[in-house]
Scaffold this active site. Structure first.
Site, PDB file in Angstrom:
ATOM      1  N   ASP A  44     -21.700  38.619 -37.559  1.00  0.00           N
ATOM      2  CA  ASP A  44     -21.068  39.287 -38.706  1.00  0.00           C
ATOM      3  C   ASP A  44     -20.817  38.291 -39.839  1.00  0.00           C
ATOM      4  O   ASP A  44     -20.352  38.660 -40.917  1.00  0.00           O
ATOM      5  CB  ASP A  44     -19.804  40.056 -38.302  1.00  0.00           C
ATOM      6  CG  ASP A  44     -18.696  39.161 -37.779  1.00  0.00           C
ATOM      7  OD1 ASP A  44     -18.913  37.936 -37.645  1.00  0.00           O
ATOM      8  OD2 ASP A  44     -17.597  39.690 -37.485  1.00  0.00           O
ATOM      9  N   SER A  45     -21.165  37.009 -39.599  1.00  0.00           N
ATOM     10  CA  SER A  45     -21.183  36.020 -40.684  1.00  0.00           C
ATOM     11  C   SER A  45     -22.104  36.488 -41.804  1.00  0.00           C
ATOM     12  O   SER A  45     -22.040  35.979 -42.922  1.00  0.00           O
ATOM     13  CB  SER A  45     -21.650  34.657 -40.158  1.00  0.00           C
ATOM     14  OG  SER A  45     -22.832  34.795 -39.403  1.00  0.00           O
ATOM     15  N   ASP A  83     -23.520  40.993 -33.029  1.00  0.00           N
ATOM     16  CA  ASP A  83     -22.057  40.918 -33.150  1.00  0.00           C
ATOM     17  C   ASP A  83     -21.468  42.321 -33.302  1.00  0.00           C
ATOM     18  O   ASP A  83     -22.027  43.167 -34.016  1.00  0.00           O
ATOM     19  CB  ASP A  83     -21.718  40.124 -34.428  1.00  0.00           C
ATOM     20  CG  ASP A  83     -20.699  39.040 -34.171  1.00  0.00           C
ATOM     21  OD1 ASP A  83     -20.093  39.021 -33.093  1.00  0.00           O
ATOM     22  OD2 ASP A  83     -20.531  38.197 -35.067  1.00  0.00           O
ATOM     23  N   LYS A 113     -21.725  40.639 -28.841  1.00  0.00           N
ATOM     24  CA  LYS A 113     -20.637  39.643 -28.856  1.00  0.00           C
ATOM     25  C   LYS A 113     -19.400  40.281 -29.477  1.00  0.00           C
ATOM     26  O   LYS A 113     -19.536  41.049 -30.431  1.00  0.00           O
ATOM     27  CB  LYS A 113     -21.043  38.415 -29.686  1.00  0.00           C
ATOM     28  CG  LYS A 113     -19.899  37.404 -29.851  1.00  0.00           C
ATOM     29  CD  LYS A 113     -20.365  36.086 -30.430  1.00  0.00           C
ATOM     30  CE  LYS A 113     -20.394  36.040 -31.935  1.00  0.00           C
ATOM     31  NZ  LYS A 113     -19.106  36.291 -32.589  1.00  0.00           N
ATOM     32  N   GLU A 115     -15.125  39.387 -30.546  1.00  0.00           N
ATOM     33  CA  GLU A 115     -14.034  38.416 -30.661  1.00  0.00           C
ATOM     34  C   GLU A 115     -12.817  38.929 -29.894  1.00  0.00           C
ATOM     35  O   GLU A 115     -12.386  40.056 -30.107  1.00  0.00           O
ATOM     36  CB  GLU A 115     -13.663  38.218 -32.142  1.00  0.00           C
ATOM     37  CG  GLU A 115     -14.767  37.542 -32.930  1.00  0.00           C
ATOM     38  CD  GLU A 115     -14.418  37.365 -34.405  1.00  0.00           C
ATOM     39  OE1 GLU A 115     -13.233  37.481 -34.778  1.00  0.00           O
ATOM     40  OE2 GLU A 115     -15.345  37.103 -35.189  1.00  0.00           O
ATOM     41  N   GLU A 178     -14.792  28.782 -30.644  1.00  0.00           N
ATOM     42  CA  GLU A 178     -14.846  28.371 -32.057  1.00  0.00           C
ATOM     43  C   GLU A 178     -13.555  27.657 -32.461  1.00  0.00           C
ATOM     44  O   GLU A 178     -12.437  28.108 -32.156  1.00  0.00           O
ATOM     45  CB  GLU A 178     -15.070  29.590 -32.974  1.00  0.00           C
ATOM     46  CG  GLU A 178     -15.074  29.169 -34.447  1.00  0.00           C
ATOM     47  CD  GLU A 178     -15.638  30.208 -35.412  1.00  0.00           C
ATOM     48  OE1 GLU A 178     -16.127  31.261 -34.974  1.00  0.00           O
ATOM     49  OE2 GLU A 178     -15.590  29.933 -36.636  1.00  0.00           O
TER      50      GLU A 178
END
Ligand code: KIV
Length: 260
Positions: A44-45, A83, A113, A115, A178
């Protein structure tokens, strides 16, 4: 040969480092795959490096599906992880499973993925139960930027270890660490049987991930300390654009060889 979750398990056991880069579109995804990067993350960067936003929060599931489709279709070797964007898995377990499923069915990803640590144990379990490999992401979690008050290195060793163990117990096949001190990342890596993928977490992680735009010098905005620029593509592109402008203005381009 196409990488699978079993490849990464074996790599950890044998002490072989896992290479991960992000990709969002055809040209870079093709180079990454042909150079045999082990895992490609459609992160999602993309909200920041493709869409030019100041954080990742506005990225939608449709955005990730769109970019994952492009990346997954050309991948012959690299394992494709998509993501889960902000609010695609936080509302309910049902939505988390349904949206993870869309990234696989429509995007062509091979894993998702998300978070979150212990708080998202049930979501991870449910997605894995549906047959979808999950990569967890703990430590500095960019989707929680407002909760934490910025992009801050996370130093609470007890919480980080608790999160790491929780996501492994929930069935995650790997975990991104991270923005955590290298000594904590080392302890987590030694404790877990699943591979740790570090970004700003030191050299002891089982693998490393970077955002492609950052590591090739295409991102001219602020770069965190953990980024190493392996090329200066932004500078090269500027030079090319300047030359092009000069040649078109001076009627030096096109030449005869470019004409029919
Ligand atoms: O969105 C992303 O690209 C990521 C990586 C930096 C781990 O989450």
């Amino acid at each position: 040969m196409k990488k699978t979750v079993n490849t990464f398990k074996k790599m950890k056991q044998e002490g072989e480092k896992i290479t991960v880069l992000t990709a969002y579109e055809y040209a870079f995804a093709k180079i990454i795959d042909e150079e045999n990067i082990d895992m490609t993350l459609v992160g999602d960067s993309l909200g920041m490096v493709v869409q030019g936003e100041k954080n990742t929060l506005g990225v939608t599931l449709e955005d990730i599906i769109y970019h994952t489709k492009i990346v997954s279709k050309i991948s012959k070797q690299s394992f494709i992880v998509a993501d889960m964007p902000f609010m695609s898995y936080q509302v309910s377990i049902e939505e988390a499973v349904f949206n993870a499923g869309r990234l696989i069915k429509e995007g062509g990803a091979e894993a998702v993925k998300l978070e979150g640590g212990i708080e998202f144990k049930d979501e991870i379990k449910a997605i894995v139960r549906a047959g979808i490999p999950v990569q967890a992401h703990i430590g500095l979690m960019p989707q929680s930027v407002h909760k934490v008050g910025g992009y801050k290195v996370q130093k609470d060793e007890k919480k980080i270890l608790e999160d790491a163990i929780a996501v492994e117990e929930a069935g995650a096949f790997s975990v991104v660490l991270e923005g955590i001190p290298a000594d904590i990342a080392k302890k987590v890596t030694n404790k877990l049987s699943i591979p740790t993928i570090g970004i700003g977490a030191g050299v002891s992680c089982d693998g490393q991930v970077l955002v492609i735009n950052d590591m090739i010098g295409l991102n001219e905005d602020y770069l965190p300390k953990f980024v190493k620029k392996y090329a200066q593509i932004g500078d090269e592109t500027r030079k090319a654009v300047k030359s092009y402008i000069k040649e078109v203005k001076g009627s030096k381009f096109p030449q005869k060889k470019h004409c029919y």
